[in-house]
Design a protein around this motif. Structure first.
Motif, PDB file in Angstrom:
ATOM      1  N   LEU A  11      49.533  46.802  48.784  1.00 35.10           N
ATOM      2  CA  LEU A  11      50.462  47.879  49.103  1.00 35.10           C
ATOM      3  C   LEU A  11      50.713  47.917  50.611  1.00 35.10           C
ATOM      4  CD1 LEU A  11      49.144  50.710  46.767  1.00 35.10           C
ATOM      5  CD2 LEU A  11      50.887  48.980  46.303  1.00 35.10           C
ATOM      6  N   GLY A  12      51.987  48.032  50.977  1.00 34.02           N
ATOM      7  CA  GLY A  12      52.376  48.032  52.378  1.00 34.02           C
ATOM      8  C   GLY A  12      52.760  46.676  52.917  1.00 34.02           C
ATOM      9  N   LYS A  13      52.734  45.648  52.072  1.00 31.31           N
ATOM     10  CA  LYS A  13      53.057  44.299  52.543  1.00 31.31           C
ATOM     11  C   LYS A  13      54.541  44.160  52.868  1.00 31.31           C
ATOM     12  CE  LYS A  13      52.440  39.386  51.487  1.00 31.31           C
ATOM     13  NZ  LYS A  13      51.664  39.153  52.729  1.00 31.31           N
ATOM     14  N   SER A  14      54.819  43.378  53.899  1.00 32.41           N
ATOM     15  CA  SER A  14      56.181  42.991  54.240  1.00 32.41           C
ATOM     16  C   SER A  14      56.272  41.479  54.199  1.00 32.41           C
ATOM     17  CB  SER A  14      56.555  43.488  55.636  1.00 32.41           C
ATOM     18  OG  SER A  14      56.537  44.892  55.692  1.00 32.41           O
ATOM     19  N   ASP A  41      42.604  52.718  27.903  1.00 30.50           N
ATOM     20  CA  ASP A  41      41.443  53.566  28.176  1.00 30.50           C
ATOM     21  C   ASP A  41      41.014  53.498  29.636  1.00 30.50           C
ATOM     22  OD1 ASP A  41      40.795  54.460  25.390  1.00 30.50           O
ATOM     23  OD2 ASP A  41      40.591  52.299  25.098  1.00 30.50           O
ATOM     24  N   ALA A  42      41.149  52.327  30.260  1.00 35.92           N
ATOM     25  CA  ALA A  42      40.705  52.173  31.642  1.00 35.92           C
ATOM     26  C   ALA A  42      41.543  51.108  32.342  1.00 35.92           C
ATOM     27  CB  ALA A  42      39.229  51.803  31.706  1.00 35.92           C
ATOM     28  N   VAL A  43      41.769  51.338  33.635  1.00 36.18           N
ATOM     29  CA  VAL A  43      42.524  50.404  34.478  1.00 36.18           C
ATOM     30  C   VAL A  43      41.561  49.812  35.497  1.00 36.18           C
ATOM     31  CG1 VAL A  43      44.431  50.164  36.114  1.00 36.18           C
ATOM     32  CG2 VAL A  43      44.651  51.709  34.158  1.00 36.18           C
ATOM     33  N   LEU A  44      41.543  48.490  35.595  1.00 39.69           N
ATOM     34  CA  LEU A  44      40.657  47.767  36.504  1.00 39.69           C
ATOM     35  C   LEU A  44      41.501  47.169  37.622  1.00 39.69           C
ATOM     36  CD1 LEU A  44      38.712  45.771  33.733  1.00 39.69           C
ATOM     37  CD2 LEU A  44      38.239  48.104  34.552  1.00 39.69           C
ATOM     38  N   ILE A  45      41.265  47.589  38.859  1.00 38.52           N
ATOM     39  CA  ILE A  45      42.042  47.091  40.011  1.00 38.52           C
ATOM     40  C   ILE A  45      41.097  46.299  40.896  1.00 38.52           C
ATOM     41  CG2 ILE A  45      43.553  47.693  41.931  1.00 38.52           C
ATOM     42  CD1 ILE A  45      44.245  50.273  40.476  1.00 38.52           C
ATOM     43  N   ALA A  46      41.252  44.968  40.880  1.00 37.46           N
ATOM     44  CA  ALA A  46      40.243  44.062  41.428  1.00 37.46           C
ATOM     45  C   ALA A  46      40.515  43.669  42.879  1.00 37.46           C
ATOM     46  CB  ALA A  46      40.141  42.815  40.548  1.00 37.46           C
ATOM     47  N   GLY A  47      40.708  44.676  43.731  1.00 39.66           N
ATOM     48  CA  GLY A  47      40.731  44.420  45.167  1.00 39.66           C
ATOM     49  C   GLY A  47      42.070  44.079  45.771  1.00 39.66           C
ATOM     50  N   ASP A  48      42.087  44.056  47.117  1.00 39.62           N
ATOM     51  CA  ASP A  48      43.317  43.960  47.907  1.00 39.62           C
ATOM     52  C   ASP A  48      44.320  45.012  47.433  1.00 39.62           C
ATOM     53  OD1 ASP A  48      42.292  42.029  49.524  1.00 39.62           O
ATOM     54  OD2 ASP A  48      43.560  40.403  48.819  1.00 39.62           O
ATOM     55  N   VAL A  49      43.814  46.240  47.398  1.00 34.47           N
ATOM     56  CA  VAL A  49      44.660  47.381  47.060  1.00 34.47           C
ATOM     57  C   VAL A  49      45.733  47.526  48.140  1.00 34.47           C
ATOM     58  CG1 VAL A  49      44.698  49.862  46.645  1.00 34.47           C
ATOM     59  CG2 VAL A  49      42.754  48.482  45.857  1.00 34.47           C
ATOM     60  N   TYR A  50      45.304  47.447  49.379  1.00 39.93           N
ATOM     61  CA  TYR A  50      46.219  47.464  50.519  1.00 39.93           C
ATOM     62  C   TYR A  50      46.387  46.049  51.077  1.00 39.93           C
ATOM     63  CZ  TYR A  50      45.602  52.580  50.790  1.00 39.93           C
ATOM     64  OH  TYR A  50      45.579  53.926  50.531  1.00 39.93           O
ATOM     65  N   ASP A  51      47.431  45.881  51.882  1.00 42.43           N
ATOM     66  CA  ASP A  51      47.640  44.586  52.530  1.00 42.43           C
ATOM     67  C   ASP A  51      46.923  44.495  53.867  1.00 42.43           C
ATOM     68  OD1 ASP A  51      49.014  41.984  52.457  1.00 42.43           O
ATOM     69  OD2 ASP A  51      50.016  42.727  54.267  1.00 42.43           O
ATOM     70  N   LYS A  52      46.584  45.648  54.446  1.00 43.58           N
ATOM     71  CA  LYS A  52      45.939  45.664  55.758  1.00 43.58           C
ATOM     72  C   LYS A  52      44.751  46.616  55.734  1.00 43.58           C
ATOM     73  CE  LYS A  52      50.187  44.662  58.326  1.00 43.58           C
ATOM     74  NZ  LYS A  52      51.161  45.161  59.335  1.00 43.58           N
ATOM     75  N   LYS A 232      55.465  38.532  43.617  1.00 45.20           N
ATOM     76  CA  LYS A 232      55.360  37.272  44.337  1.00 45.20           C
ATOM     77  C   LYS A 232      55.341  37.568  45.828  1.00 45.20           C
ATOM     78  CE  LYS A 232      58.075  35.010  40.715  1.00 45.20           C
ATOM     79  NZ  LYS A 232      59.323  34.274  40.383  1.00 45.20           N
ATOM     80  N   TYR A 233      54.305  37.055  46.511  1.00 46.89           N
ATOM     81  CA  TYR A 233      54.144  37.351  47.925  1.00 46.89           C
ATOM     82  C   TYR A 233      54.273  36.124  48.819  1.00 46.89           C
ATOM     83  CZ  TYR A 233      52.679  42.088  46.689  1.00 46.89           C
ATOM     84  OH  TYR A 233      52.631  43.384  46.213  1.00 46.89           O
ATOM     85  N   SER A 234      54.618  34.986  48.259  1.00 48.90           N
ATOM     86  CA  SER A 234      54.925  33.797  49.056  1.00 48.90           C
ATOM     87  C   SER A 234      55.814  32.892  48.219  1.00 48.90           C
ATOM     88  CB  SER A 234      53.654  33.050  49.471  1.00 48.90           C
ATOM     89  OG  SER A 234      53.136  32.289  48.389  1.00 48.90           O
TER      90      SER A 234
END
Length: 334
Positions: A11-14, A41-52, A232-234
């Protein structure tokens, strides 16, 4: 029990001069619609929530919006820090939010936090392993510091402290590079293989929800999986189809997986041809001209003000390159 596996939101990536907050909110709203439809039932967010490590105000506002909407669905949410996150900042307020069913990994102190969930088949333990570097484990476990020579040692020793009851079902969130995974340009690399860990470290777990690699893929077995980034980030990811992973955890030993494709607000694509070819209406009329583009021109001479001219047709052109005798010769010399 039904889980939805996410990771690498960044989040916040340019990308260059292009702010992706609007694209990220669009894709998060799409994910929320899936969660509501599939009764997750559950959401698993495996890191790099933010870009910085120090995220922008827009990024923190977007995470706040997403977490609020997740809490409204009734699903539990589990998040760990990645290498782009500040573990300390991401963990702020975690004790309070845990009371609302939103669980953040704490700053690693020598133990791995685990939270129990219940269903008709018994207990599912969710283990939250934040991104680890060897120095972090040496500091947290000084008596074993001399054993930590690389990231694999660090993760192995950290997991040694985690008592896993294999009679129950166990799910781990981790943000590391597992040997054998295919990387993209957007991921940070270390020299050699110092950051790699073997998939066998997760053999006690019924499912390993991995983050760090942006390409959706399994590693050695179906239940050690990278869900990939939702966008897609690249341009190395241009050919991928992004998706989210849904996991059905039934009785011990029964895990069912499926992926649900995601459709971005703006795709990230590559196009190629001469200037006259890529500006011909027949070339672009059946495509979305507002996609984020890398254009490779094959003209032998550079087109004067080529970027500006192309943006009259492709307003979100990100990069212009040439592939001709001159550029190939320069590449050979380099």
């Amino acid at each position: 029990m039904r889980f939805l596996h996410l990771g690498d939101l960044h989040l916040g990536k340019s990308l260059g001069d292009f702010d992706l907050i609007g694209d990220q909110k669009y894709i998060l709203d799409q994910i929320l619609a899936v969660i509501r439809e599939k009764t997750v039932d559950a959401v698993l967010i495996a890191g790099d929530v933010y870009d910085k490590a120090i995220p922008s105000e827009a990024a923190t506002n977007l995470l706040d919006y997403f977490l609020y909407c997740l809490s409204e669905t009734g699903a539990k949410t589990f998040l760990i820090s990645g290498n782009h996150d500040s573990a300390e900042r991401l963990a702020f307020g975690s004790s309070l939010m845990g009371k609302s069913g939103i669980y953040f990994s704490k700053v690693y102190n020598g133990t791995i936090e685990k939270i129990p969930l219940q269903d008709a088949y018994g207990t599912v333990w969710i283990h939250l392993l934040p991104f680890l570097r060897p120095a972090v484990v040496r500091h947290a476990l000084p008596k074993r510091a001399e054993e930590v020579m690389c990231t694999a040692d660090a993760v192995r020793i950290a997991l040694d402290q985690d008592l896993v009851d294999e009679q129950d079902r166990n799910v781990i969130l981790a943000h590391q590079f597992v040997t054998g995974a295919k990387r993209c340009d957007a991921e940070e690399l270390q020299v050699g293989d110092l950051d790699q860990i073997p998939a066998e470290l997760f053999e006690k777990f019924d499912y390993a929800a991995l983050g760090h690699i942006h390409s959706p893929q399994k590693v050695e077995r179906d239940t050690v999986r990278y869900c990939g980034s939702p966008l897609k980030y690249s341009f190395s990811e241009a050919g991928q189809e992004k998706s989210i992973t849904v996991i059905e955890l039934k009785e011990k030993g029964t895990v069912e997986l499926r992926t649900i494709p995601l459709k971005p607000l703006h795709d990230l694509r590559k196009i190629r041809g001469t200037y006259l070819e890529v500006t011909a209406k027949t070339f672009y009329e059946n495509s979305d001209c507002e996609d984020y583009l890398l254009v490779t021109l094959t003209d032998e001479e550079d087109v004067p003000d080529g970027m500006a001219k192309l943006r009259t047709i492709y307003p979100n052109l990100m990069r212009l390159e040439y592939d001709n005798k001159r550029t190939r010769s320069a590449a050979d010399i380099g």
